[in-house]
Design a protein around this motif. Structure first.
Motif, PDB file in Angstrom:
ATOM      1  N   MET A   1      77.033 -44.114 104.607  1.00  0.00           N
ATOM      2  CA  MET A   1      76.760 -45.263 105.200  1.00  0.00           C
ATOM      3  C   MET A   1      76.608 -45.268 106.781  1.00  0.00           C
ATOM      4  O   MET A   1      77.652 -44.551 107.094  1.00  0.00           O
ATOM      5  N   SER A   2      75.687 -45.602 107.371  1.00  0.00           N
ATOM      6  CA  SER A   2      75.442 -45.909 108.896  1.00  0.00           C
ATOM      7  C   SER A   2      75.340 -47.252 109.150  1.00  0.00           C
ATOM      8  O   SER A   2      74.592 -47.871 108.532  1.00  0.00           O
ATOM      9  N   GLU A   3      76.257 -47.788 110.055  1.00  0.00           N
ATOM     10  CA  GLU A   3      75.957 -49.072 110.666  1.00  0.00           C
ATOM     11  C   GLU A   3      75.952 -48.961 112.206  1.00  0.00           C
ATOM     12  O   GLU A   3      76.304 -48.540 112.900  1.00  0.00           O
ATOM     13  N   THR A   4      74.725 -49.535 112.581  1.00  0.00           N
ATOM     14  CA  THR A   4      74.341 -49.532 114.158  1.00  0.00           C
ATOM     15  C   THR A   4      73.895 -50.830 114.685  1.00  0.00           C
ATOM     16  O   THR A   4      73.312 -51.616 113.845  1.00  0.00           O
ATOM     17  N   ILE A   5      74.388 -51.044 115.858  1.00  0.00           N
ATOM     18  CA  ILE A   5      74.137 -52.362 116.441  1.00  0.00           C
ATOM     19  C   ILE A   5      73.103 -52.369 117.514  1.00  0.00           C
ATOM     20  O   ILE A   5      73.239 -51.525 118.437  1.00  0.00           O
ATOM     21  N   TYR A   6      72.258 -53.212 117.455  1.00  0.00           N
ATOM     22  CA  TYR A   6      70.924 -53.156 118.318  1.00  0.00           C
ATOM     23  C   TYR A   6      70.982 -54.369 119.191  1.00  0.00           C
ATOM     24  O   TYR A   6      71.550 -55.409 118.633  1.00  0.00           O
ATOM     25  N   THR A   7      70.252 -54.399 120.202  1.00  0.00           N
ATOM     26  CA  THR A   7      70.352 -55.826 120.971  1.00  0.00           C
ATOM     27  C   THR A   7      68.643 -56.023 120.913  1.00  0.00           C
ATOM     28  O   THR A   7      68.122 -55.309 121.451  1.00  0.00           O
ATOM     29  N   VAL A   8      68.303 -57.282 120.619  1.00  0.00           N
ATOM     30  CA  VAL A   8      66.964 -57.732 120.408  1.00  0.00           C
ATOM     31  C   VAL A   8      66.540 -59.000 121.335  1.00  0.00           C
ATOM     32  O   VAL A   8      67.651 -60.057 121.040  1.00  0.00           O
ATOM     33  N   THR A   9      65.690 -58.970 122.139  1.00  0.00           N
ATOM     34  CA  THR A   9      65.549 -60.108 122.906  1.00  0.00           C
ATOM     35  C   THR A   9      64.331 -60.841 122.478  1.00  0.00           C
ATOM     36  O   THR A   9      63.292 -60.246 121.840  1.00  0.00           O
ATOM     37  N   SER A  39      73.622 -64.036 120.269  1.00  0.00           N
ATOM     38  CA  SER A  39      73.868 -62.798 121.314  1.00  0.00           C
ATOM     39  C   SER A  39      72.630 -61.724 121.223  1.00  0.00           C
ATOM     40  O   SER A  39      72.556 -60.953 122.343  1.00  0.00           O
ATOM     41  N   GLY A  40      71.770 -61.902 120.000  1.00  0.00           N
ATOM     42  CA  GLY A  40      70.645 -61.197 120.133  1.00  0.00           C
ATOM     43  C   GLY A  40      71.145 -59.669 119.278  1.00  0.00           C
ATOM     44  O   GLY A  40      70.320 -58.851 119.109  1.00  0.00           O
ATOM     45  N   ALA A  41      72.265 -59.586 118.851  1.00  0.00           N
ATOM     46  CA  ALA A  41      72.855 -58.547 118.499  1.00  0.00           C
ATOM     47  C   ALA A  41      72.330 -58.379 116.869  1.00  0.00           C
ATOM     48  O   ALA A  41      72.443 -59.364 116.045  1.00  0.00           O
ATOM     49  N   VAL A  42      71.996 -57.225 116.484  1.00  0.00           N
ATOM     50  CA  VAL A  42      71.318 -56.924 115.227  1.00  0.00           C
ATOM     51  C   VAL A  42      71.990 -55.595 114.571  1.00  0.00           C
ATOM     52  O   VAL A  42      72.070 -54.668 115.034  1.00  0.00           O
ATOM     53  N   THR A  43      72.718 -55.991 113.530  1.00  0.00           N
ATOM     54  CA  THR A  43      73.443 -54.840 112.771  1.00  0.00           C
ATOM     55  C   THR A  43      72.674 -54.268 111.679  1.00  0.00           C
ATOM     56  O   THR A  43      72.577 -55.253 110.598  1.00  0.00           O
ATOM     57  N   VAL A  44      72.511 -53.220 111.739  1.00  0.00           N
ATOM     58  CA  VAL A  44      71.644 -52.494 110.662  1.00  0.00           C
ATOM     59  C   VAL A  44      72.657 -51.509 109.858  1.00  0.00           C
ATOM     60  O   VAL A  44      73.003 -50.822 110.433  1.00  0.00           O
ATOM     61  N   THR A  45      72.718 -51.772 108.524  1.00  0.00           N
ATOM     62  CA  THR A  45      73.479 -50.902 107.713  1.00  0.00           C
ATOM     63  C   THR A  45      72.398 -50.227 106.922  1.00  0.00           C
ATOM     64  O   THR A  45      71.409 -50.633 106.351  1.00  0.00           O
ATOM     65  N   SER A  46      72.606 -48.771 106.646  1.00  0.00           N
ATOM     66  CA  SER A  46      71.669 -47.604 106.036  1.00  0.00           C
ATOM     67  C   SER A  46      72.465 -46.783 105.346  1.00  0.00           C
ATOM     68  O   SER A  46      73.529 -46.652 105.936  1.00  0.00           O
ATOM     69  N   ASP A  47      71.715 -46.179 104.539  1.00  0.00           N
ATOM     70  CA  ASP A  47      72.271 -45.095 103.814  1.00  0.00           C
ATOM     71  C   ASP A  47      71.830 -43.639 104.405  1.00  0.00           C
ATOM     72  O   ASP A  47      72.045 -42.739 104.020  1.00  0.00           O
ATOM     73  N   ARG A  48      71.154 -43.944 105.488  1.00  0.00           N
ATOM     74  CA  ARG A  48      70.871 -42.542 106.442  1.00  0.00           C
ATOM     75  C   ARG A  48      70.908 -42.736 107.879  1.00  0.00           C
ATOM     76  O   ARG A  48      70.636 -44.113 108.089  1.00  0.00           O
ATOM     77  N   GLN A  49      71.024 -42.072 108.572  1.00  0.00           N
ATOM     78  CA  GLN A  49      70.589 -42.052 110.281  1.00  0.00           C
ATOM     79  C   GLN A  49      69.158 -42.662 110.402  1.00  0.00           C
ATOM     80  O   GLN A  49      68.285 -41.965 109.862  1.00  0.00           O
ATOM     81  N   LEU A  50      69.104 -43.413 111.068  1.00  0.00           N
ATOM     82  CA  LEU A  50      67.527 -44.273 111.332  1.00  0.00           C
ATOM     83  C   LEU A  50      67.015 -43.591 112.523  1.00  0.00           C
ATOM     84  O   LEU A  50      67.761 -43.379 113.387  1.00  0.00           O
ATOM     85  N   ASP A  51      65.540 -43.347 112.404  1.00  0.00           N
ATOM     86  CA  ASP A  51      64.835 -43.035 113.443  1.00  0.00           C
ATOM     87  C   ASP A  51      64.865 -43.906 114.539  1.00  0.00           C
ATOM     88  O   ASP A  51      64.198 -45.184 114.269  1.00  0.00           O
ATOM     89  N   PRO A  52      65.270 -43.914 115.768  1.00  0.00           N
ATOM     90  CA  PRO A  52      64.987 -44.940 116.723  1.00  0.00           C
ATOM     91  C   PRO A  52      63.657 -45.383 117.079  1.00  0.00           C
ATOM     92  O   PRO A  52      63.296 -46.594 117.202  1.00  0.00           O
ATOM     93  N   VAL A  53      62.743 -44.588 116.767  1.00  0.00           N
ATOM     94  CA  VAL A  53      61.120 -45.037 117.016  1.00  0.00           C
ATOM     95  C   VAL A  53      60.905 -46.176 115.852  1.00  0.00           C
ATOM     96  O   VAL A  53      60.131 -46.919 115.908  1.00  0.00           O
ATOM     97  N   GLU A  54      61.493 -45.717 114.576  1.00  0.00           N
ATOM     98  CA  GLU A  54      61.179 -46.562 113.494  1.00  0.00           C
ATOM     99  C   GLU A  54      61.660 -47.999 113.589  1.00  0.00           C
ATOM    100  O   GLU A  54      60.933 -48.969 113.551  1.00  0.00           O
ATOM    101  N   VAL A  55      62.740 -47.932 114.290  1.00  0.00           N
ATOM    102  CA  VAL A  55      63.465 -49.373 114.532  1.00  0.00           C
ATOM    103  C   VAL A  55      62.824 -50.105 115.742  1.00  0.00           C
ATOM    104  O   VAL A  55      62.425 -51.161 115.259  1.00  0.00           O
ATOM    105  N   ARG A  56      62.557 -49.446 116.795  1.00  0.00           N
ATOM    106  CA  ARG A  56      61.833 -50.092 117.804  1.00  0.00           C
ATOM    107  C   ARG A  56      60.435 -50.562 117.294  1.00  0.00           C
ATOM    108  O   ARG A  56      60.106 -51.689 117.730  1.00  0.00           O
TER     109      ARG A  56
END
Length: 68
Positions: A1-9, A39-56
């Motif tokens: 599992m991977s958990e990444t926090i992004y900031t979205v405006t 806060s605009g914080a978005v926590t995404v949990t995934s079963d693999r490392q996500l491609d930053p381009v896909e997230v954007r």
């Protein structure tokens, strides 16, 4: 599992949260999306490392901007 926090405006309401959550949830491997509207914080949990381009791309499809 991977958990990444992004900031979205640009999110201002529950509809914004739902749109971002829906778009990110469609990325293969994403198992959970948690959005903190204040806060605009978005926590995404995934079963693999996500491609930053896909997230954007998903955030932009929802109509918002990913910081960074």
């Amino acid at each position: 599992m991977s958990e990444t926090i992004y900031t979205v405006t640009g999110m201002t309401c529950a509809h914004c949260v739902a749109s971002v959550s829906e778009e990110l949830g469609e990325i293969a491997g994403v198992t959970d999306v948690a959005v903190d509207l204040g806060s605009g914080a978005v926590t995404v949990t995934s079963d693999r490392q996500l491609d930053p381009v896909e997230v954007r791309t998903a955030v932009e499809e929802a109509g918002y901007q990913l910081v960074g």
